[in-house]
Scaffold this active site. Structure first.
Site, PDB file in Angstrom:
ATOM      1  N   LEU A   1       5.527   0.607   3.141  1.00 55.43           N
ATOM      2  CA  LEU A   1       4.662  -0.040   2.151  1.00 55.43           C
ATOM      3  C   LEU A   1       3.768  -1.122   2.774  1.00 55.43           C
ATOM      4  O   LEU A   1       2.971  -1.754   2.085  1.00 55.43           O
ATOM      5  CB  LEU A   1       5.521  -0.662   1.029  1.00 55.43           C
ATOM      6  CG  LEU A   1       6.347   0.355   0.240  1.00 55.43           C
ATOM      7  CD1 LEU A   1       7.270  -0.347  -0.750  1.00 55.43           C
ATOM      8  CD2 LEU A   1       5.431   1.328  -0.508  1.00 55.43           C
TER       9      LEU A   1
ATOM     10  N   LYS B   1       0.860  -1.198   0.000  1.00 55.42           N
ATOM     11  CA  LYS B   1       0.000   0.000   0.000  1.00 55.42           C
ATOM     12  C   LYS B   1       0.886   1.235   0.000  1.00 55.42           C
ATOM     13  O   LYS B   1       2.068   1.170   0.366  1.00 55.42           O
ATOM     14  CB  LYS B   1      -0.909   0.034   1.232  1.00 55.42           C
ATOM     15  CG  LYS B   1      -0.218   0.008   2.616  1.00 55.42           C
ATOM     16  CD  LYS B   1       0.319   1.308   3.160  1.00 55.42           C
ATOM     17  CE  LYS B   1       1.038   1.166   4.496  1.00 55.42           C
ATOM     18  NZ  LYS B   1       1.899   2.288   4.846  1.00 55.42           N
TER      19      LYS B   1
ATOM     20  N   SER C   1       2.546  -6.289   7.249  1.00 55.88           N
ATOM     21  CA  SER C   1       1.135  -6.272   7.651  1.00 55.88           C
ATOM     22  C   SER C   1       0.275  -6.975   6.605  1.00 55.88           C
ATOM     23  O   SER C   1      -0.668  -7.694   6.943  1.00 55.88           O
ATOM     24  CB  SER C   1       0.642  -4.829   7.790  1.00 55.88           C
ATOM     25  OG  SER C   1       1.363  -4.163   8.795  1.00 55.88           O
TER      26      SER C   1
ATOM     27  N   ASP D   1      -1.830  -1.171  10.848  1.00 53.77           N
ATOM     28  CA  ASP D   1      -2.322  -0.990   9.473  1.00 53.77           C
ATOM     29  C   ASP D   1      -2.650  -2.320   8.785  1.00 53.77           C
ATOM     30  O   ASP D   1      -2.885  -2.380   7.588  1.00 53.77           O
ATOM     31  CB  ASP D   1      -1.385  -0.104   8.627  1.00 53.77           C
ATOM     32  CG  ASP D   1      -0.037  -0.733   8.381  1.00 53.77           C
ATOM     33  OD1 ASP D   1       0.158  -1.897   8.766  1.00 53.77           O
ATOM     34  OD2 ASP D   1       0.828  -0.053   7.786  1.00 53.77           O
TER      35      ASP D   1
ATOM     36  N   PRO E   1       9.852  -4.388  -0.288  1.00 57.01           N
ATOM     37  CA  PRO E   1      10.895  -4.049   0.696  1.00 57.01           C
ATOM     38  C   PRO E   1      10.290  -3.644   2.037  1.00 57.01           C
ATOM     39  O   PRO E   1       9.170  -3.131   2.068  1.00 57.01           O
ATOM     40  CB  PRO E   1      11.634  -2.864   0.055  1.00 57.01           C
ATOM     41  CG  PRO E   1      10.842  -2.423  -1.097  1.00 57.01           C
ATOM     42  CD  PRO E   1       9.788  -3.436  -1.410  1.00 57.01           C
ATOM     43  N   PHE E   2      11.005  -3.890   3.113  1.00 60.19           N
ATOM     44  CA  PHE E   2      10.481  -3.431   4.403  1.00 60.19           C
ATOM     45  C   PHE E   2      11.280  -2.237   4.902  1.00 60.19           C
ATOM     46  O   PHE E   2      12.277  -1.855   4.292  1.00 60.19           O
ATOM     47  CB  PHE E   2      10.387  -4.565   5.431  1.00 60.19           C
ATOM     48  CG  PHE E   2      11.579  -5.448   5.550  1.00 60.19           C
ATOM     49  CD1 PHE E   2      11.578  -6.700   4.952  1.00 60.19           C
ATOM     50  CD2 PHE E   2      12.696  -5.047   6.270  1.00 60.19           C
ATOM     51  CE1 PHE E   2      12.674  -7.540   5.055  1.00 60.19           C
ATOM     52  CE2 PHE E   2      13.791  -5.873   6.390  1.00 60.19           C
ATOM     53  CZ  PHE E   2      13.791  -7.119   5.779  1.00 60.19           C
ATOM     54  N   GLY E   3      10.768  -1.626   5.976  1.00 60.12           N
ATOM     55  CA  GLY E   3      11.337  -0.343   6.404  1.00 60.12           C
ATOM     56  C   GLY E   3      11.086   0.708   5.340  1.00 60.12           C
ATOM     57  O   GLY E   3      11.828   1.663   5.157  1.00 60.12           O
ATOM     58  N   ALA E   4       9.980   0.512   4.599  1.00 63.22           N
ATOM     59  CA  ALA E   4       9.708   1.296   3.401  1.00 63.22           C
ATOM     60  C   ALA E   4       8.422   2.106   3.478  1.00 63.22           C
ATOM     61  O   ALA E   4       8.166   2.962   2.644  1.00 63.22           O
ATOM     62  CB  ALA E   4       9.631   0.353   2.197  1.00 63.22           C
TER      63      ALA E   4
HETATM   64  C1  LIG Z   1       3.263   4.253   9.858  1.00 60.31           C
HETATM   65  C2  LIG Z   1       2.203   3.375   9.255  1.00 60.31           C
HETATM   66  C3  LIG Z   1       1.277   4.274   8.417  1.00 60.31           C
HETATM   67  O1  LIG Z   1       0.379   3.547   7.664  1.00 60.31           O
HETATM   68  O2  LIG Z   1       2.664   2.350   8.422  1.00 60.31           O
HETATM   69  P1  LIG Z   1       4.125   2.114   7.745  1.00 60.31           P
HETATM   70  O3  LIG Z   1       4.490   3.382   7.090  1.00 60.31           O
HETATM   71  O4  LIG Z   1       5.096   1.723   8.818  1.00 60.31           O
HETATM   72  O5  LIG Z   1       3.895   1.009   6.737  1.00 60.31           O
HETATM   73  C4  LIG Z   1       1.384   2.660  10.352  1.00 60.31           C
HETATM   74  O6  LIG Z   1       0.845   3.587  11.281  1.00 60.31           O
HETATM   75  C5  LIG Z   1       2.198   1.637  11.097  1.00 60.31           C
HETATM   76  O7  LIG Z   1       1.414   0.532  11.276  1.00 60.31           O
HETATM   77  P2  LIG Z   1       2.078  -0.879  11.731  1.00 60.31           P
HETATM   78  O8  LIG Z   1       3.365  -1.081  11.022  1.00 60.31           O
HETATM   79  O9  LIG Z   1       1.019  -1.913  11.569  1.00 60.31           O
HETATM   80  O10 LIG Z   1       2.384  -0.546  13.237  1.00 60.31           O
HETATM   81  P3  LIG Z   1       2.469  -1.539  14.491  1.00 60.31           P
HETATM   82  O11 LIG Z   1       3.262  -2.738  14.121  1.00 60.31           O
HETATM   83  O12 LIG Z   1       1.103  -1.730  15.080  1.00 60.31           O
HETATM   84  O13 LIG Z   1       3.303  -0.609  15.503  1.00 60.31           O
HETATM   85  C6  LIG Z   1       4.692  -0.428  15.445  1.00 60.31           C
HETATM   86  C7  LIG Z   1       5.043   0.746  16.365  1.00 60.31           C
HETATM   87  O14 LIG Z   1       4.663   1.983  15.735  1.00 60.31           O
HETATM   88  C8  LIG Z   1       4.116   2.889  16.670  1.00 60.31           C
HETATM   89  N1  LIG Z   1       2.754   3.259  16.250  1.00 60.31           N
HETATM   90  C9  LIG Z   1       2.095   2.552  15.312  1.00 60.31           C
HETATM   91  C10 LIG Z   1       0.852   2.946  14.870  1.00 60.31           C
HETATM   92  C11 LIG Z   1       0.271   4.105  15.440  1.00 60.31           C
HETATM   93  N2  LIG Z   1      -0.922   4.552  15.059  1.00 60.31           N
HETATM   94  N3  LIG Z   1       0.936   4.801  16.391  1.00 60.31           N
HETATM   95  C12 LIG Z   1       2.180   4.403  16.804  1.00 60.31           C
HETATM   96  O15 LIG Z   1       2.785   5.056  17.652  1.00 60.31           O
HETATM   97  C13 LIG Z   1       4.159   2.214  18.020  1.00 60.31           C
HETATM   98  O16 LIG Z   1       5.351   2.647  18.644  1.00 60.31           O
HETATM   99  C14 LIG Z   1       4.279   0.752  17.684  1.00 60.31           C
HETATM  100  O17 LIG Z   1       4.979   0.039  18.670  1.00 60.31           O
HETATM  101  N1  LIG Z   2       6.427 -11.102   6.755  1.00 60.17           N
HETATM  102  C1  LIG Z   2       7.181 -10.036   7.022  1.00 60.17           C
HETATM  103  N2  LIG Z   2       7.590  -9.231   6.026  1.00 60.17           N
HETATM  104  C2  LIG Z   2       8.327  -8.122   6.298  1.00 60.17           C
HETATM  105  N3  LIG Z   2       8.728  -7.762   7.513  1.00 60.17           N
HETATM  106  C3  LIG Z   2       8.352  -8.538   8.540  1.00 60.17           C
HETATM  107  C4  LIG Z   2       7.563  -9.700   8.340  1.00 60.17           C
HETATM  108  N4  LIG Z   2       7.341 -10.249   9.540  1.00 60.17           N
HETATM  109  C5  LIG Z   2       7.958  -9.478  10.450  1.00 60.17           C
HETATM  110  N5  LIG Z   2       8.566  -8.450   9.866  1.00 60.17           N
HETATM  111  C6  LIG Z   2       9.295  -7.358  10.558  1.00 60.17           C
HETATM  112  O1  LIG Z   2       8.506  -6.163  10.441  1.00 60.17           O
HETATM  113  C7  LIG Z   2       9.314  -5.036  10.141  1.00 60.17           C
HETATM  114  C8  LIG Z   2       8.585  -4.024   9.211  1.00 60.17           C
HETATM  115  O2  LIG Z   2       7.705  -4.632   8.338  1.00 60.17           O
HETATM  116  P1  LIG Z   2       6.856  -3.946   7.150  1.00 60.17           P
HETATM  117  O3  LIG Z   2       5.421  -3.804   7.604  1.00 60.17           O
HETATM  118  O4  LIG Z   2       7.067  -4.707   5.891  1.00 60.17           O
HETATM  119  O5  LIG Z   2       7.527  -2.570   6.963  1.00 60.17           O
HETATM  120  P2  LIG Z   2       7.025  -1.107   6.769  1.00 60.17           P
HETATM  121  O6  LIG Z   2       7.204  -0.419   8.093  1.00 60.17           O
HETATM  122  O7  LIG Z   2       7.912  -0.619   5.710  1.00 60.17           O
HETATM  123  O8  LIG Z   2       5.583  -1.118   6.350  1.00 60.17           O
HETATM  124  C9  LIG Z   2      10.594  -5.586   9.519  1.00 60.17           C
HETATM  125  O9  LIG Z   2      11.683  -4.905  10.069  1.00 60.17           O
HETATM  126  C10 LIG Z   2      10.629  -7.067   9.873  1.00 60.17           C
HETATM  127  O10 LIG Z   2      11.654  -7.388  10.794  1.00 60.17           O
END
Ligand SMILES: C[C@@](CO)(OP(=O)(O)O)[C@H](O)COP(=O)(O)OP(=O)(O)OC[C@H]1O[C@@H](n2ccc(N)nc2=O)[C@H](O)[C@@H]1O
Ligand SMILES: Nc1ncnc2c1ncn2[C@@H]1O[C@H](COP(=O)(O)OP(=O)(O)O)[C@@H](O)[C@H]1O
Length: 272
Positions: free
Chosen positions: A97, A8, A101, A134, A92-95
């Site tokens: 995207l 996404k 999730s 997410d 890719p992760f840490g992206a």
């Molecule tokens: C930032 C967003 C934007 O869509 O996604 P990414 O850019 O990483 O994909 C999301 O909020 C990421 O969602 P997700 O990656 O599922 O987060 P989680 O695993 O539930 O949480 C990881 C950590 O992010 C922080 N967290 C997450 C969501 C939120 N609304 N508030 C937070 O503060 C918390 O510190 C939590 O421990």
């Molecule tokens: N199936 C999976 N794919 C990617 N990352 C995973 C997975 N399971 C656990 N992780 C952990 O979740 C972290 C972030 O995942 P991801 O949601 O893909 O990244 P982003 O924050 O870019 O949306 C990674 O650092 C990885 O260690």
């Protein structure tokens, strides 16, 4: 069974306030991409879970992988046999995207279908929300307005049909937790529900991502990447979620070469 968890992007992301439990309330728009992982599972007769991974290597123990966590969550409530899981990782992760999730959400849906568990969508959504903020979006997987911590979803009649997307993830991984730590929550000048209704031509400057300020300070090369996409003709460019990927929306196919972007970048192009 084989499923294809997709990525996404976030179009706009306002971080409104920090909750007492440390999570942040936000508003964002999730839009699905065609960029996909491949996730396969077959039943085994050992009663155990085996996990293997190809493509991008995911460090860490199998038990920490979100697909194994998704299986364990359902296995706690439903009778499930052991399974062998293979994840071919492309997103890719840490992206920013949402790949992890998405894998988790597709695992929940795949297990539900394959083993005829008959879990209603509402319950799948709540399992997903327990796995990641997410994660629930990927159960619906249609353009959505999200609030709460990202788990409250409303369908959004937004179509980018005909727009060209170029997405670049530089060789930088941004952790979600650290990205949240770098933002100052607050009310936006223009709320996202209002800004997203403007035409794409008027999004720049109105549809904003609150993670950008902190991340651009730490990694100026990500800011440069966004500027480059604008120079190449992107009508709208933004970082996705917590970064590090940046995308541009173009009216026509953009002209670009891999060498335009930092060495080691992951590049994805699609037409919506
Ligand atoms: C930032 C967003 C934007 O869509 O996604 P990414 O850019 O990483 O994909 C999301 O909020 C990421 O969602 P997700 O990656 O599922 O987060 P989680 O695993 O539930 O949480 C990881 C950590 O992010 C922080 N967290 C997450 C969501 C939120 N609304 N508030 C937070 O503060 C918390 O510190 C939590 O421990
Ligand atoms: N199936 C999976 N794919 C990617 N990352 C995973 C997975 N399971 C656990 N992780 C952990 O979740 C972290 C972030 O995942 P991801 O949601 O893909 O990244 P982003 O924050 O870019 O949306 C990674 O650092 C990885 O260690």
């Amino acid at each position: 069974m084989i499923v294809f968890p997709n990525a996404k992007i976030n179009i706009g992301l306002n971080i409104l306030r920090k909750r007492d439990d440390g999570y942040h309330e936000l508003e964002t728009v999730f839009y699905p991409l065609k960029l996909q992982d491949g996730l396969e599972f077959i039943e085994n007769h050992t009663g155990e879970v085996h996990f293997s991974n190809s493509g991008i290597e995911i460090a860490g123990k199998a038990e920490d992988n979100l697909v194994v966590k998704a299986y364990r969550m359902l296995a706690a409530d439903y009778r499930l046999p052991g399974i062998d899981i293979h994840l071919h990782k492309v997103i890719p992760f840490g992206a920013g995207l949402g790949g992890g999730s998405s894998d988790a959400a597709f695992m929940l849906m795949g297990l539900n279908d394959f083993f005829s568990l008959n879990i209603p969508e509402q319950k799948l959504l709540s399992y997903a929300a327990r796995l990641g903020a997410d994660c629930a979006f990927f159960i619906k997987n249609t353009p959505s307005f999200a609030s709460g911590i990202g788990e409250k979803l409303e369908p959004l009649p937004l179509s980018l049909s005909g727009w060209h997307l170029l997405l670049v993830k530089p060789p930088i991984e941004v952790g979600t937790k650290e990205a949240y730590a770098g933002v100052r929550p607050g009310e936006p000048n223009v709320g996202l529900t209002e800004a997203i209704r403007f035409s794409v031509n008027n999004w720049q400057g109105n549809v904003v991502n609150d993670f950008e300020e902190g991340i651009f300070q730490r990694f100026p090369e990500i800011k440069t990447l966004k500027e480059k996409l604008r120079e190449r003709g992107a009508v709208y460019a933004s970082m996705s979620g917590s970064g590090s990927s940046v995308f541009g929306l173009f009216r026509n196919e953009p002209l670009w070469r891999d060498s335009d972007f930092p060495e080691g970048s992951f590049i994805w192009y699609e037409v919506f």
